[in-house]
Design an enzyme around this catalytic site. Structure first.
Site, PDB file in Angstrom:
ATOM      1  N   GLU A 251      51.334  34.785  31.139  1.00  0.00           N
ATOM      2  CA  GLU A 251      50.645  36.044  31.748  1.00  0.00           C
ATOM      3  C   GLU A 251      50.532  35.890  33.269  1.00  0.00           C
ATOM      4  OE1 GLU A 251      47.300  35.603  28.017  1.00  0.00           O
ATOM      5  OE2 GLU A 251      46.993  34.628  30.006  1.00  0.00           O
ATOM      6  N   ARG A 290      39.135  38.256  49.628  1.00  0.00           N
ATOM      7  CA  ARG A 290      39.774  37.077  49.312  1.00  0.00           C
ATOM      8  C   ARG A 290      39.587  36.006  50.474  1.00  0.00           C
ATOM      9  NH1 ARG A 290      44.136  35.571  48.404  1.00  0.00           N
ATOM     10  NH2 ARG A 290      43.791  34.038  46.636  1.00  0.00           N
ATOM     11  N   CYS A 318      28.225  44.454  58.221  1.00  0.00           N
ATOM     12  CA  CYS A 318      27.108  43.622  58.823  1.00  0.00           C
ATOM     13  C   CYS A 318      27.133  42.474  57.970  1.00  0.00           C
ATOM     14  CB  CYS A 318      25.988  44.361  58.960  1.00  0.00           C
ATOM     15  SG  CYS A 318      26.074  45.891  59.810  1.00  0.00           S
ATOM     16  N   GLU A 319      28.125  41.591  58.355  1.00  0.00           N
ATOM     17  CA  GLU A 319      28.112  40.236  57.719  1.00  0.00           C
ATOM     18  C   GLU A 319      29.110  39.536  58.703  1.00  0.00           C
ATOM     19  OE1 GLU A 319      27.855  38.470  54.459  1.00  0.00           O
ATOM     20  OE2 GLU A 319      26.975  39.939  53.379  1.00  0.00           O
TER      21      GLU A 319
HETATM   22  N1  LLP Z   1      45.701  34.654  32.528  1.00  0.00           N
HETATM   23  C1  LLP Z   1      44.382  34.291  32.403  1.00  0.00           C
HETATM   24  C2  LLP Z   1      43.506  33.748  31.320  1.00  0.00           C
HETATM   25  C3  LLP Z   1      43.691  34.299  33.633  1.00  0.00           C
HETATM   26  O1  LLP Z   1      42.453  33.937  33.846  1.00  0.00           O
HETATM   27  C4  LLP Z   1      44.292  34.672  34.762  1.00  0.00           C
HETATM   28  C5  LLP Z   1      43.934  34.991  36.040  1.00  0.00           C
HETATM   29  C6  LLP Z   1      45.699  35.016  34.684  1.00  0.00           C
HETATM   30  C7  LLP Z   1      46.283  34.833  33.294  1.00  0.00           C
HETATM   31  C8  LLP Z   1      46.766  35.421  35.834  1.00  0.00           C
HETATM   32  O2  LLP Z   1      46.689  34.696  36.790  1.00  0.00           O
HETATM   33  P1  LLP Z   1      47.997  34.635  37.991  1.00  0.00           P
HETATM   34  O3  LLP Z   1      49.110  34.597  37.452  1.00  0.00           O
HETATM   35  O4  LLP Z   1      47.548  36.008  38.784  1.00  0.00           O
HETATM   36  O5  LLP Z   1      47.552  33.614  38.698  1.00  0.00           O
HETATM   37  N2  LLP Z   1      40.583  36.568  42.276  1.00  0.00           N
HETATM   38  C9  LLP Z   1      41.116  35.248  42.470  1.00  0.00           C
HETATM   39  C10 LLP Z   1      42.372  35.060  41.311  1.00  0.00           C
HETATM   40  C11 LLP Z   1      41.515  34.770  39.857  1.00  0.00           C
HETATM   41  C12 LLP Z   1      42.425  34.643  38.763  1.00  0.00           C
HETATM   42  C13 LLP Z   1      41.722  34.792  37.332  1.00  0.00           C
HETATM   43  N3  LLP Z   1      42.410  34.568  36.349  1.00  0.00           N
HETATM   44  C14 LLP Z   1      42.196  35.138  43.598  1.00  0.00           C
HETATM   45  O6  LLP Z   1      41.967  36.167  44.487  1.00  0.00           O
HETATM   46  O7  LLP Z   1      42.786  34.208  44.080  1.00  0.00           O
END
Ligand code: LLP
Length: 392
Positions: A251, A290, A318-319
């Site tokens: 994923e 981020r 405003c932060e």
């Molecule tokens: N599978 C599951 C169960 C997940 O929780 C996530 C991401 C992914 C796959 C995909 O992960 P990736 O390949 O994109 O690393 N908002 C944060 C990232 C949160 C990720 C949450 N889960 C950021 O901006 O770094």
């Protein structure tokens, strides 16, 4: 991406705006496929990284499945044409109603997050995987680390073992799932996690259709060659994947779409105080949270040809935390110049907000020739519409 494309897009659609390079998305996916060559596998795209309907449809057409974490992501996946069998459902705290919808429509797999969730299942047949928390430190930012005992996700192997022994007959255990975190640039946490998965499968003598190893592949935000080294992954991790002896599901979000996204912004002011330079731009933490949330680094380039300065690149909210880059060496911009924030294709727009009544920027796709508006800019009307309901 050519400078002209940024200039044209800004002129045509205004700033700030999100721009996606479709060719780059294709290239990234190809890189994943080449890395996994020889492993029977399927890649699911993590909608949470980017759920623009046009883009997820584009990814569907490339052959990816959908990894969704909410009923709305699920509905979106169906609406752009993913077949239910190509969808995997993740997330914690799923409700009985949600589980019922997934089970009734015969979704590919539901990754069960807890013992409690098993108990909430309606009496319908469903294909499930158990999300294992292998207690492995992914060595990433604590907010995006998910595979440690103290994290809320998944179950330890003892609990998984109990769940397997007491599985209701309507549920078919087709796989095991494991996602230890995001933005992982070192292969050893992956290896540790997959080793424990393999041990568990052997101890329990499980006969599975697949294992799902989640996502997490890290990208090179700092543009210094320190993203996940796919050659290393191919050399060290891929043999472990082959060794599972069953197909492997992944994923991936960030790795596929992160580097294909740009946030184009315009300089509104260059301010110098006794201590610092500030470049004030029209993008902010409401467009890209981020840097404020994780202290994340995003490469920023100004399309200016001036001398270098060190400055904080900040938004207009405003932060004091409304920062896109801190103490960054950049070419000194003037008011009106364009700046480009890199690697925002994942967790950029999807984490945007209306803070300070900011309106979400448009999203534009570039196919190598043409620019295509794939989401228009939000208007104040769009936002306040939710507050206009019939008198009650
Ligand atoms: N599978 C599951 C169960 C997940 O929780 C996530 C991401 C992914 C796959 C995909 O992960 P990736 O390949 O994109 O690393 N908002 C944060 C990232 C949160 C990720 C949450 N889960 C950021 O901006 O770094």
């Amino acid at each position: 991406m050519d400078k002209e494309v940024f200039l044209t897009a800004a002129k045509k659609f205004g700033t700030p705006l999100y721009l996606y390079d479709l060719k780059e998305i294709e290239k990234r996916f190809e890189m994943v496929e080449n890395t996994l060559l020889g492993v029977n596998h399927k890649v699911f795209f993590a909608f949470k990284a980017n759920s623009n309907p046009y883009l997820v449809d584009f990814l569907r057409a490339l052959g990816l499945g959908a990894d969704v974490v909410s009923l709305n992501e699920y509905k979106l996946a169906l609406s752009v044409g993913f077949r239910t069998s190509e969808i995997v459902v993740n997330g914690n705290g799923k409700t009985t109603d949600e589980l019922k919808t997934y089970a009734e429509s015969k979704v590919g797999c539901i990754n069960v997050d807890s013992l409690e969730e098993i108990r909430r299942f309606p009496n319908l047949s469903a294909r499930i995987a158990i999300r294992i928390n292998p207690n492995v430190d992914a060595k990433t930012h604590p907010h995006i680390s998910t595979g440690l005992k103290k994290n809320k996700f998944g179950v330890d192997i003892q609990t998984a073992s109990r769940m397997i022994r007491n599985l209701p007959s309507n549920l078919k255990l087709v796989g095991l799932h494991c996602h230890i975190g995001s933005q992982i640039t070192n292969i050893s946490p992956f290896m540790d996690a997959f080793r424990s998965l393999k041990d568990f499968i052997e101890e329990e003598n499980l006969n599975l259709e697949f294992i799902n190893i989640g996502g997490g592949w890290g990208i090179d935000y700092e543009h210094n060659g320190k993203g996940l080294n796919v050659r290393n992954y191919r050399e060290k991790v891929v043999p472990m994947l082959r060794n599972f002896g069953v197909p492997v599901h992944l994923e991936l979000g960030r790795f596929i779409i992160g580097p294909a996204g740009y946030l184009v912004t315009q300089v509104k002011e260059v301010k110098t105080t006794a201590l610092k330079n500030f470049v004030v731009v029209d993008a902010s933490m409401s467009d890209l949270i981020r840097p404020s949330l994780y202290n994340a680094y995003h490469h920023i380039k100004f399309l200016s040809n001036d001398s270098q300065i060190v400055a904080d690149v900040v938004g207009r909210l405003c932060e004091s935390g409304d920062i896109l880059a801190k103490d960054r060496k950049i070419s000194k911009p003037k008011t009106g110049d364009l700046g480009v924030v890199y690697d925002v294709g994942a967790y950029g727009y999807t984490m945007s907000s209306n803070y300070n009544l900011s309106l979400r920027p448009p999203e534009v796709a570039f196919d190598g020739e043409k620019l295509k508006l794939i989401r228009r800019r939000e208007t104040l009307e769009d936002v306040v519409r939710l507050c206009k309901y019939p008198e009650n």
